[in-house]
Write a protein that holds these residues in place. Structure first.
Motif, mmCIF file in Angstrom:
data_model
loop_
_atom_site.group_PDB
_atom_site.id
_atom_site.type_symbol
_atom_site.label_atom_id
_atom_site.label_comp_id
_atom_site.label_asym_id
_atom_site.label_seq_id
_atom_site.Cartn_x
_atom_site.Cartn_y
_atom_site.Cartn_z
ATOM 1 N N LYS A 58 -0.456 7.952 -2.917
ATOM 2 C CA LYS A 58 -0.413 8.554 -4.242
ATOM 3 C C LYS A 58 0.682 9.614 -4.279
ATOM 4 N N ASN B 11 11.229 9.387 -6.823
ATOM 5 C CA ASN B 11 10.040 8.750 -7.404
ATOM 6 C C ASN B 11 9.880 9.066 -8.886
ATOM 7 N N LYS C 8 0.847 -1.189 0.000
ATOM 8 C CA LYS C 8 0.000 0.000 0.000
ATOM 9 C C LYS C 8 0.884 1.241 0.000
ATOM 10 N N LEU C 9 0.858 1.933 -1.111
ATOM 11 C CA LEU C 9 1.683 3.129 -1.263
ATOM 12 C C LEU C 9 0.784 4.348 -1.454
ATOM 13 N N LYS D 46 2.360 6.044 -7.742
ATOM 14 C CA LYS D 46 2.446 5.746 -6.314
ATOM 15 C C LYS D 46 3.835 6.125 -5.798
ATOM 16 N N ASP D 47 3.904 6.513 -4.536
ATOM 17 C CA ASP D 47 5.158 6.962 -3.937
ATOM 18 C C ASP D 47 5.998 5.758 -3.487
ATOM 19 N N HIS D 48 7.048 5.476 -4.257
ATOM 20 C CA HIS D 48 7.910 4.323 -3.963
ATOM 21 C C HIS D 48 9.067 4.676 -3.023
#
Length: 262
Positions: A117, A185, A114-115, A132-134
């Protein structure tokens, strides 16, 4: 088969959810090869085996009829392998290591993390970021870059109207790929590689289906070569090859209508 369906449904769901503009292809940023950060996490995901994808307007009862009619063909394609695609990990690792990178093989999680946005700080420029924010995964994976390659579909596809086939089966192999800078990101590379081709000559030559089988391995190899080419280092100012999203390689024409149906 379950993995193939899961990947296919995930791709369709991602394409349909919301009204966001689809991500355009991003050719590899060549500054990747000159940066000080040198650890690449390579994540490869593929279905357990190839399969037969059914396309078109098909009812629930139709699926049962089609399954019975295509049992031999389905069993044959599911008995083939994905070795050509899986070999891309070894070839990419060797190529990157020769350029001074450290490559870490990462296992694709069974359940996507679960990342949050990620909001593009300037949506009007040509610098793109992962949706998504990795960045939160950087410490977990201990890598500077995350290279993800997913075979979203592999095997054969055939269109139907109800339980009636409307065209001959064709070999397909599609790969989704992206390279993410884990500190910012930013998408350094993003592409959807798609290859599709009909068998040359007669296709309905069970139980070994030599024409379709050979074509399947051809399109898989082309998808692999596209990945390697897209991620290659460009020397001397050579132009970077940008792969178009959804590009389809139709190499052979559809057989005559009377030979298309089972």
């Amino acid at each position: 088969m379950k993995t193939l369906l899961r990947l296919s449904f995930a791709a369709i769901f991602a394409a349909l959810v919301g009204c966001a503009t689809p991500q355009v292809p991003v050719p590899l940023d060549q500054t990747f090869y000159t940066a000080d950060k040198k650890t690449v996490g390579l994540m490869l995901e593929a279905p357990e085996k190839p399969g037969l994808a059914l396309e078109g307007n098909i009812g629930l009862l139709d699926y049962a009829i089609i399954a019975a009619a295509t049992n031999t063909l389905t069993s044959h394609i599911e008995g083939q392998d994905l070795g050509e695609f899986l070999a891309v990990a070894e070839e990419l690792s060797h190529s990157l290591e020769s350029e001074g990178f450290q490559v870490v093989r990462l296992e694709a999680p069974e359940k996507a993390p679960k990342l949050a946005k990620f909001k593009d700080p300037d949506s009007k420029d040509t610098t793109y970021f992962a949706a998504k924010d990795h960045r939160a995964l950087a410490d977990q994976y201990k890598v500077d870059y995350l290279l993800k390659l997913t075979a979203t579909s592999a095997g054969l596809a055939r269109p139907y109207y109800g339980f009636i086939p409307t065209d001959a089966p064709r070999a397909i192999f599609n790969v989704h790929g992206e390279m993410i800078d884990m500190s910012s990101n930013q998408l350094l590379w993003y592409s959807n590689i798609s290859h599709s081709a009909y068998a040359s000559g007669e296709w309905d030559e069970g139980p070994s289906y030599p024409g379709l089988t050979n074509t399947y391995y051809v399109v898989m190899n082309k998808a692999k070569q596209d990945v390697l080419n897209a991620l290659a280092k460009r020397d001397g100012g050579a132009e970077v090859l940008a792969l178009k999203a959804g590009e389809v390689d139709e190499e052979t024409e559809s057989p005559e209508a009377e030979s298309q149906q089972q």
